[in-house]
Design a protein around this motif. Structure first.
Motif, mmCIF file in Angstrom:
data_model
loop_
_atom_site.group_PDB
_atom_site.id
_atom_site.type_symbol
_atom_site.label_atom_id
_atom_site.label_comp_id
_atom_site.label_asym_id
_atom_site.label_seq_id
_atom_site.Cartn_x
_atom_site.Cartn_y
_atom_site.Cartn_z
ATOM 1 N N ALA A 119 -63.521 49.715 -45.683
ATOM 2 C CA ALA A 119 -64.271 48.343 -45.709
ATOM 3 C C ALA A 119 -65.351 48.377 -44.825
ATOM 4 N N LEU A 120 -66.438 47.532 -45.076
ATOM 5 C CA LEU A 120 -67.394 47.445 -44.105
ATOM 6 C C LEU A 120 -67.936 46.021 -43.895
ATOM 7 N N LEU A 121 -67.666 45.580 -42.529
ATOM 8 C CA LEU A 121 -67.712 44.111 -42.240
ATOM 9 C C LEU A 121 -69.039 44.120 -41.168
ATOM 10 N N ALA A 122 -70.115 43.451 -41.406
ATOM 11 C CA ALA A 122 -71.227 43.229 -40.566
ATOM 12 C C ALA A 122 -71.200 41.738 -39.949
ATOM 13 N N ILE A 123 -71.050 41.754 -38.557
ATOM 14 C CA ILE A 123 -71.082 40.329 -38.095
ATOM 15 C C ILE A 123 -72.655 40.263 -37.254
ATOM 16 N N CYS B 95 -60.917 30.650 -37.151
ATOM 17 C CA CYS B 95 -60.957 30.997 -38.392
ATOM 18 C C CYS B 95 -60.546 32.493 -38.559
ATOM 19 N N GLU B 96 -60.198 32.881 -39.952
ATOM 20 C CA GLU B 96 -59.315 34.117 -40.302
ATOM 21 C C GLU B 96 -60.158 34.741 -41.311
ATOM 22 N N PHE B 97 -60.404 36.005 -41.263
ATOM 23 C CA PHE B 97 -61.199 36.823 -42.275
ATOM 24 C C PHE B 97 -60.204 38.110 -42.742
ATOM 25 N N GLU B 98 -60.105 38.270 -44.066
ATOM 26 C CA GLU B 98 -59.251 39.449 -44.504
ATOM 27 C C GLU B 98 -60.333 40.163 -45.514
ATOM 28 N N ILE B 99 -60.842 41.405 -45.006
ATOM 29 C CA ILE B 99 -61.690 42.301 -45.912
ATOM 30 C C ILE B 99 -60.963 43.181 -46.711
ATOM 31 N N GLY B 100 -60.721 43.306 -47.794
ATOM 32 C CA GLY B 100 -59.777 44.157 -48.861
ATOM 33 C C GLY B 100 -60.526 45.784 -48.601
ATOM 34 N N THR C 71 -67.516 45.078 -48.886
ATOM 35 C CA THR C 71 -68.346 45.076 -47.853
ATOM 36 C C THR C 71 -68.826 43.772 -47.859
ATOM 37 N N THR C 72 -68.803 42.972 -46.727
ATOM 38 C CA THR C 72 -69.098 41.881 -46.228
ATOM 39 C C THR C 72 -69.843 41.537 -44.970
ATOM 40 N N VAL C 73 -70.920 40.432 -45.058
ATOM 41 C CA VAL C 73 -71.693 40.448 -44.095
ATOM 42 C C VAL C 73 -71.539 38.750 -43.628
ATOM 43 N N PHE C 74 -71.033 38.532 -42.338
ATOM 44 C CA PHE C 74 -70.972 37.336 -41.910
ATOM 45 C C PHE C 74 -72.220 37.045 -41.037
#
Length: 269
Positions: free
Chosen positions: A101-105, A62-67, A71-74
């Motif tokens: 951008a902020l991404l939390a896995i 899978c592919e994720f693009e965070i603009g 802010t995104t939580v996966f």
């Protein structure tokens, strides 16, 4: 590997919004409309697999693009179960970040059943002001069934690249039965291994707290009294009581890398 999912998060009306979400078997995404307080600008994405786990023959990419500014939580709904293997299982994620951008896995742990074979790879492409939290952890197996480190292979790779192609962090964890000794002997009584990566200017205060907490915890753990043959504490004895928790914390450039071992899953959570 054929893509089985893609998610795009962009700013719409000043709020982080999923503008594209695609998935197909064996992968499915759930994007709830309300998770936290309405004043908090964040998108939560839950990943799940049909059948409650990864079965023989499953491959996920899978592919994720965070603009910019999103802010995104996966996360997941439950632990990722890897069932008995006929062939190797493979999971891959490719994630790209915009500015600020902020991404939390934040997944539940991977749990491999007896004789399972599992491999996963996560590739992150970030900018100088991107912010990233990665939690990558796995357990020894199904304790209630007496399975402890009974899987055949577990491999997890996390690669972070800055500005498309500059390596920032390259890491692989590999446990395989076809080695000098069985996995359970090498792991002793530890039942879970976890790795946490904190990257970005928005996480600096958390990075400092983590470093201080790890320093304090390990200072307490490693100053536990030695146990003599007669059961009495002896500082000069060679019989050392194995600490239930081991942790290390290192700073690599703009990020903090934290890893730990524990003899119970609940204490890591």
């Amino acid at each position: 590997m054929e893509r089985t999912g893609k998610v795009v998060v962009e700013k719409v009306g000043g709020k982080s919004t999923v503008t594209r979400c695609f998935s197909k078997y064996p992968l499915k995404f759930i994007v709830p409309s309300k998770v936290g307080p309405c004043k908090i600008d964040s998108v939560w994405i839950y990943s799940l697999t049909y059948g409650g786990g990864i079965v023989s023959g499953d491959s996920i990419s899978c592919e994720f693009e965070i603009g910019d500014g999103c802010t995104t939580v996966f996360t997941t709904q439950a632990s990722t179960k890897v069932y008995k293997s006929v062939g190797s299982k493979c999971s891959a994620q490719f994630l790209e970040f915009g500015s600020n951008a902020l991404l939390a896995i934040l997944p539940d742990p991977v749990t491999c059943f007896s004789t399972a074979r599992y491999s996963q790879k996560q590739v992150f492409r970030v900018l100088l002001d991107s912010n990233l939290v990665i939690v990558d952890w796995f357990t020894s197996g199904r304790h209630e069934s007496g399975e402890k480190w009974d899987f055949d292979l577990y491999k997890s790779t996390n690669n972070i690249f800055l500005n498309d192609n500059q390596p920032l962090f390259l890491d692989t964890v590999l446990l395989e039965q076809q080695s000098i000794s069985p996995i359970n002997e090498r792991m002793r009584d530890y039942q879970v291994i976890a790795m946490i990566i904190l990257l970005g200017p928005k996480l600096k205060h958390i990075q400092s707290e983590v470093q201080e907490n790890v320093k304090r915890m390990m200072s307490e753990q490693l100053h536990m009294p030695f146990s003599g043959i007669n059961g009495r504490a002896q500082s000069n004895s060679r019989h050392f009581t194995k600490p239930p928790f081991l942790a290390s914390c290192s700073v690599f450039g703009p990020k903090v890398f934290f890893s730990c071992f524990h003899d119970t899953i609940d204490m890591v959570i």
